[in-house]
Scaffold this motif. Structure first.
Motif, mmCIF file in Angstrom:
data_model
loop_
_atom_site.group_PDB
_atom_site.id
_atom_site.type_symbol
_atom_site.label_atom_id
_atom_site.label_comp_id
_atom_site.label_asym_id
_atom_site.label_seq_id
_atom_site.Cartn_x
_atom_site.Cartn_y
_atom_site.Cartn_z
ATOM 1 N N GLU A 147 0.809 -1.220 0.000
ATOM 2 C CA GLU A 147 0.000 0.000 0.000
ATOM 3 C C GLU A 147 0.836 1.261 0.000
ATOM 4 O O GLU A 147 0.324 2.367 -0.137
ATOM 5 N N MET A 148 2.151 1.147 0.200
ATOM 6 C CA MET A 148 2.964 2.347 0.372
ATOM 7 C C MET A 148 3.167 3.072 -0.956
ATOM 8 O O MET A 148 3.135 2.475 -2.021
ATOM 9 N N THR A 149 3.371 4.392 -0.854
ATOM 10 C CA THR A 149 3.515 5.232 -2.046
ATOM 11 C C THR A 149 4.909 5.087 -2.634
ATOM 12 O O THR A 149 5.887 5.204 -1.908
ATOM 13 N N PRO A 150 4.981 4.875 -3.939
ATOM 14 C CA PRO A 150 6.310 4.786 -4.539
ATOM 15 C C PRO A 150 7.077 6.083 -4.334
ATOM 16 O O PRO A 150 6.479 7.144 -4.195
ATOM 17 N N TRP A 151 8.352 5.986 -4.337
ATOM 18 C CA TRP A 151 9.252 7.129 -4.134
ATOM 19 C C TRP A 151 8.989 8.189 -5.189
ATOM 20 O O TRP A 151 9.016 7.925 -6.381
ATOM 21 N N LYS A 152 8.687 9.409 -4.739
ATOM 22 C CA LYS A 152 8.295 10.446 -5.679
ATOM 23 C C LYS A 152 9.497 11.165 -6.295
ATOM 24 O O LYS A 152 9.353 11.905 -7.244
#
Ligand SMILES: Nc1ncnc2c1ncn2[C@@H]1O[C@H](COP(=O)(O)OP(=O)(O)OP(=O)(O)O)[C@@H](O)[C@H]1O
Ligand SMILES: Nc1ncnc2c1ncn2[C@@H]1O[C@H](COP(=O)(O)OP(=O)(O)O)[C@@H](O)[C@H]1O
Ligand code: SF4
Ligand code: SF4
Ligand SMILES: [Mg+2]
Ligand SMILES: [Mg+2]
Lengths: 297, 325, 350
Positions: C328-333
């Motif tokens: 569920e974590m956001t990919p590195w922006k």
């Protein structure tokens, strides 16, 4: 790894480096309250010495037989001595002699000791081991005062000769100290790396080794100034330094010893000023040393 | 040495010796430490020659004697037709533009009171590498090349981490556009993860500038990784020298064999090893005959009496052992 | 593995730091592990990650400004953190022994090595001088010092580095310790001598059923001697597994990077895989995962949330990747708002 690279680029501002360097150096100096105190007092004393003629209320050699051995008063701030001379004025004029004795004789010692120490330590060899080291050994084995006396006696009485004598007596300490420091540093890899880069010996000694030996030289020099002031006092006491009636703190201190019971102020004031000078030069020297060390925060 | 190699020979070392006198006081006799004792080898242009050996075997002394940071006791070091051992001081300084050295200690090898910029520009000016106008740009590009930012130009050594300091040392060596760089334990003081960064940098620079390296290290895995040929030293002498693959696959000298089996390697579980007995003898008292005989598992009477010759055992593979095959 | 064996030493949530002028800085941040009876646990990590501090805390030998800020160190069911100086010194050299990296500095140069070993024996056992010396002799034989009877009368500087390390081991073993802590015992030694010392430690362990906690930065040594391996990074335990498991199947990105980045004798590579950057300093520790400034897999939350230590029987690891939350974590922006602190590595352009 690739995706994070660009964001890692520094957002560092590049300041003018010289400005940054000076800022850092003075930042370090002013952070140190004691050093600032030492500096202010030292410069105050030098100022006093230079402008003695304007600052002193009396002629320091003028004798006033109606006012001998008087305690401090409004007229005579520090009192008078056994010949009725104004001690305050004598202390002010004495600053000239004592500071000169301290600074010039240490200057002489540095001027001779630093180059000899650097060369002796860097090149080693026969001259270093058998001549310079033996000579300094011999000089250091004689008590400083005795040696200064002997030299001053040979050179003749007077302040200039006394300063030369004191300078020569202090020299071996500097030679040994600097030589030792150079020996330690010349084996360091940064010196070897400099050598391997083709930098000349002269530059290596002056630009690389000397700055790294600054700290102990500084400490030794401030201590030596104190010693020089005291040795000059002793020489004056024995009649080989400042000639009467000219005042020096040392001769005043010596003179005052005879009146410690009846007129303690005669010895007290010059004694206090010797102490103050030594302490402030010491504190200031410490500050300068830290100021020159980029590793200090 | 090898005729078949097409590469030009860059440096030729013949019978290099460096003895130190130690002790010697009023009553004691002076003793001789034979730190480097009769080494002969060549370095070819564009190769990396690795030198391995245990501490005190003379690796660093050899490196420094090649550069004449120390005067050799005997022997020749021939570079460009000149014998470095006999050069006059002025010519020596010119030569030091071509041969550079990188030291182990990232703390001791930089002057603590000089900014990186001041240090680099001093060297560049000594050798007139670029004009004064272009100097700044040249040095900034150099810093970028070794993986530092141009801001490093204004910094003092203590403002860097160990790995960064080693990059500064590399920049210093590179600043004069040398042909040969001697790396004396250049990555040994670094942490593993940083060590890999610096090794890659060295490899990259070598390719880009066509450099030649003499890579001195006690770490056999690192030396194997970076070298083309490897020499093994024991008590001041080369005991084996060969192409790295041949050396690591078929070591001819018993010492090399023991050395390899002693390195713990993570790719395998506990392995059989040759554990050598005893300590490395002191270089003050070098054993007679083959100097490895006090610890060699194969030693015979002959080894005690007669020193083996350093000779070719296979094509391009040299070893000094009576029983090397 | 865990069920069969009893823990000899149990470290739980250990926090250690240094007092500074005004504040205090935390170095060990919740270190937990166990050393089982009769096993060798190796602790690896880069310099400054807190390996030595861990062992010094156990021995009660923290430097003056150092303080245990929290946690428990249980040895034989007793909490060492609560012991006073006197109780600790009774334990040290007796049930709990330690050998240091530099054998020269830990031996007293003005006494013979025999005397020093005998002294340790007499401190902890009610025996006479003669008996103590014969015990020392016995120990010298055990650790393989040649002509031990003569060596007893040597001073430390008369021995080689390897011999001195053997003396240190003899001293550490003189009172039959239950746990031996070895901090980089072979780092100052040559490979051929290192091989001798490692073999000696292995033999002694097998013979005496003692537990060893060995600290090293050398992964090769670890693979050689360890039963289990504990990997530390920036004051935290990030992975723990048994020896082969860890090397063949490392789970944490740091461990993976570390293992990949060492040159191996049996492999040939043009370029070594590397971990970018360097270890963050204690003052500039990232808020979330401490490895996030260098991790190639980092996701956005890694910068702000500290991953938990996923405990499992065989393999423990501290990384979001091995939790349910990872998906569920956001990919590195690619940009940092405030999470990614500037670190030393800002000077490195890669
Ligand atoms: N006296 C001290 N004051 C402040 N910080 C300290 C002190 N001693 C150690 N530290 C810090 O504690 C951290 C851990 O140190 P420690 O010596 O345990 O590391 P290590 O893993 O053993 O490293 P190495 O392999 O270099 O010995 C480091 O960041 C270090 O800078
Ligand atoms: N300046 C010196 N004086 C006396 N002995 C030295 C000197 N430099 C090195 N040695 C000795 O020479 C030998 C080789 O040293 P070195 O080349 O530094 O070894 P390594 O780099 O392989 O560790 C050692 O025994 C060392 O003690
Ligand atoms: S010559 Fe003899 S002692 Fe020397 S390495 Fe060969 S077998 Fe061993
Ligand atoms: S938690 Fe995130 S940053 Fe930390 S190691 Fe795992 S993936 Fe990398
Ligand atoms: Mg070396
Ligand atoms: Mg440590």
């Amino acid at each position: 790894m690739a995706q994070v690279e660009e964001t890692h680029l520094p957002k560092e501002k590049i300041e003018n480096p010289r400005v940054r360097m000076w800022k850092m150096m003075f930042g370090r100096l002013f952070q140190n309250k004691l050093a600032v105190f030492g500096g202010v007092v030292t410069f105050g004393l030098i100022f006093t010495a230079i402008f003695a003629a304007w600052l002193a209320p009396h002629d320091p050699t003028e004798q006033n037989y109606s006012a001998v051995l008087q305690g401090p008063s409004l007229e005579y701030w520090f009192g008078t001595d056994n010949l009725g001379r104004d001690l305050f004025s004598r202390v002010i004029y004495g600053a000239q002699v004592s500071l000169q004795a301290g600074l010039i004789s240490v200057g002489i010692a540095l001027a001779i000791g630093v180059p000899i120490g650097l060369i002796s330590g860097y090149y080693r060899g026969f001259l270093d081991e058998y001549i310079i080291m033996r000579l300094t050994d011999a000089m250091l084995s004689i008590p400083a005062l005795v040696l200064a006396l002997a030299l001053a006696a040979v050179l003749g009485a007077g302040l200039t000769n006394a300063m030369i004598a004191i300078g020569l007596v202090l020299t071996p300490n500097f030679i040994r100290l600097i030589r030792g420091e150079v020996l330690a540093h010349r084996e360091k890899e940064y010196v070897e790396a400099g050598k391997a880069s083709g930098i000349s010996d002269f530059k290596l000694i002056i630009k690389h080794i000397l700055p790294n030996t600054m700290a102990p030289i500084m400490v030794q020099a401030t201590l030596a100034i104190a010693a020089a002031i005291i040795v000059e006092a002793s020489l004056s006491y024995l009649g080989l330094g400042t000639q009467p009636p000219d005042p020096s703190w040392g001769s005043m201190l010596a003179n005052g010893q005879g009146y410690l019971d009846s007129a303690p102020w005669i010895a007290l004031f010059p004694g206090f000023f010797i102490f103050l000078t030594v302490i402030s030069i010491n504190l200031f020297g410490d500050g300068i040393r830290d100021m020159l060390d980029p590793k200090m925060k | 040495m090898d005729v078949k190699q097409p590469n030009k020979i860059l440096l030729e070392v013949n019978g290099l010796k460096k003895y130190f006198s130690t002790g010697g006081g009023m009553l004691k006799k002076k003793q001789q430490v034979k730190a480097v004792d009769d080494m002969t080898f060549t370095v070819k242009e564009g190769e990396t020659l690795g030198i391995v050996g245990e501490s005190g075997c003379g690796k660093s002394t050899m490196g420094r004697t090649l550069l004449r940071l120390q005067h050799p006791t005997a022997g020749e070091v021939i570079y460009n037709g000149q014998d470095i051992a006999k050069l006059k001081n002025k010519d020596l300084r010119k030569l030091r533009k071509d041969i550079q050295i990188i030291f182990q200690d990232p703390f001791g090898s930089l002057n603590p009171r000089m900014t990186v910029g001041a240090m680099l520009s001093e060297i560049v000016r000594t050798h007139d590498i670029v004009s004064k106008k272009e100097e700044k740009k040249y040095l900034e590009e150099l810093l970028l090349e070794v993986g530092l930012t141009p801001a490093a130009y204004w910094k003092y050594p203590h403002e860097f981490s160990g790995g960064q300091r080693q990059r500064v040392s590399i920049a210093r060596a590179l600043a004069v556009q040398p042909k040969l760089i001697i790396c004396d334990e250049a990555v040994s003081a670094l942490d593993v993860s940083v060590q890999a960064q610096v090794l890659n940098l060295l490899q990259h620079l070598k390719k880009k500038h066509g450099l030649t390296y003499i890579f001195i290290s006690h770490d056999l895995s690192v030396v194997k990784h970076i070298s083309d040929r490897v020499g093994v030293m024991y008590l001041g002498k080369l005991v084996e020298l060969s192409d790295k693959h041949d050396l690591y696959e078929r070591p001819a000298h018993p010492y090399t064999q023991a050395l390899f089996s002693a390195i713990p390697d993570i790719t395998e579980e506990k392995q059989e090893r040759i554990v050598l007995k005893g300590d490395v003898p002191s270089p003050l008292h070098i054993p007679s005959g083959c100097r490895f005989h006090t610890r060699c598992p194969l030693a015979t009477d002959k080894c005690v009496e007669e020193a083996p010759v350093f000779e070719q055992v296979r094509d391009g593979h040299y070893a000094a052992c009576h029983y090397a095959e | 593995m865990g069920e069969k064996m009893d823990a000899q030493l149990k470290v739980e949530d250990l926090h250690v730091g240094f007092k500074q002028k005004k504040s205090s800085v935390n170095i060990l941040n919740g270190v937990s592990f166990q050393v089982y009876k009769g096993e060798t646990l190796c602790i690896v990590g880069e310099s400054g990650c807190g390996k030595s501090l861990t062992s010094l805390s156990i021995m009660g030998l923290l430097p003056k400004q150092g303080e245990v800020q929290g946690g428990k160190i249980e040895f034989e069911g007793e909490n060492l953190v609560q012991k006073n100086m006197k109780q600790m010194s009774r334990l040290r050299g007796n049930d709990l022994s330690m050998i240091f990296q530099e054998p020269m500095t830990s031996l007293n140069p003005v006494h013979t090595v025999g005397k020093q070993v005998a002294e340790v024996v007499r401190t902890h056992r009610q025996v006479g001088k003669k008996e103590a010396y014969s015990r020392a002799l016995e120990m010298f034989e055990l650790v393989g010092i040649p002509s031990p009877a003569e060596r007893l009368h040597n001073y430390p500087h008369e021995l080689s580095g390897g011999m001195r390390q053997r003396v240190m081991i003899a001293m550490a073993l003189a009172c039959n310790p239950k746990l031996l802590i070895a901090d980089e015992p072979t780092t100052a030694l040559d490979v051929t001598i290192q091989a001798q010392i490692l073999e000696l430690l292995n033999d002694i362990k097998a013979e005496r059923q003692m537990s060893i906690m060995m600290i090293t930065h050398d992964l090769g040594v670890v693979s050689e001697v360890a039963d289990r391996v504990l990997v530390m990074y920036a004051g935290e335990v990030i992975e723990c597994a048994n020896n082969r498991q860890l090397f063949n199947n490392p789970q944490h990105p740091y461990t993976q990077g570390l293992i990949a980045s060492i040159p191996k004798l049996k492999e040939e590579k043009d370029e070594l895989p590397i971990i970018e950057g360097s270890v963050p300093s204690p003052e500039k520790m990232p808020k979330g995962c401490r490895f996030s400034t260098r991790c190639p897999f980092a996701k956005q939350e890694c910068l702000t949330d500290s991953p938990p230590l996923q405990e499992a029987e065989e393999h423990t690891v501290r990384c979001w990747m091995h939790t349910d939350r990872w998906e569920e974590m956001t990919p590195w922006k690619g940009v940092d708002e405030d999470g990614r602190e500037a670190t030393e590595q800002d000077l490195i352009r890669s």
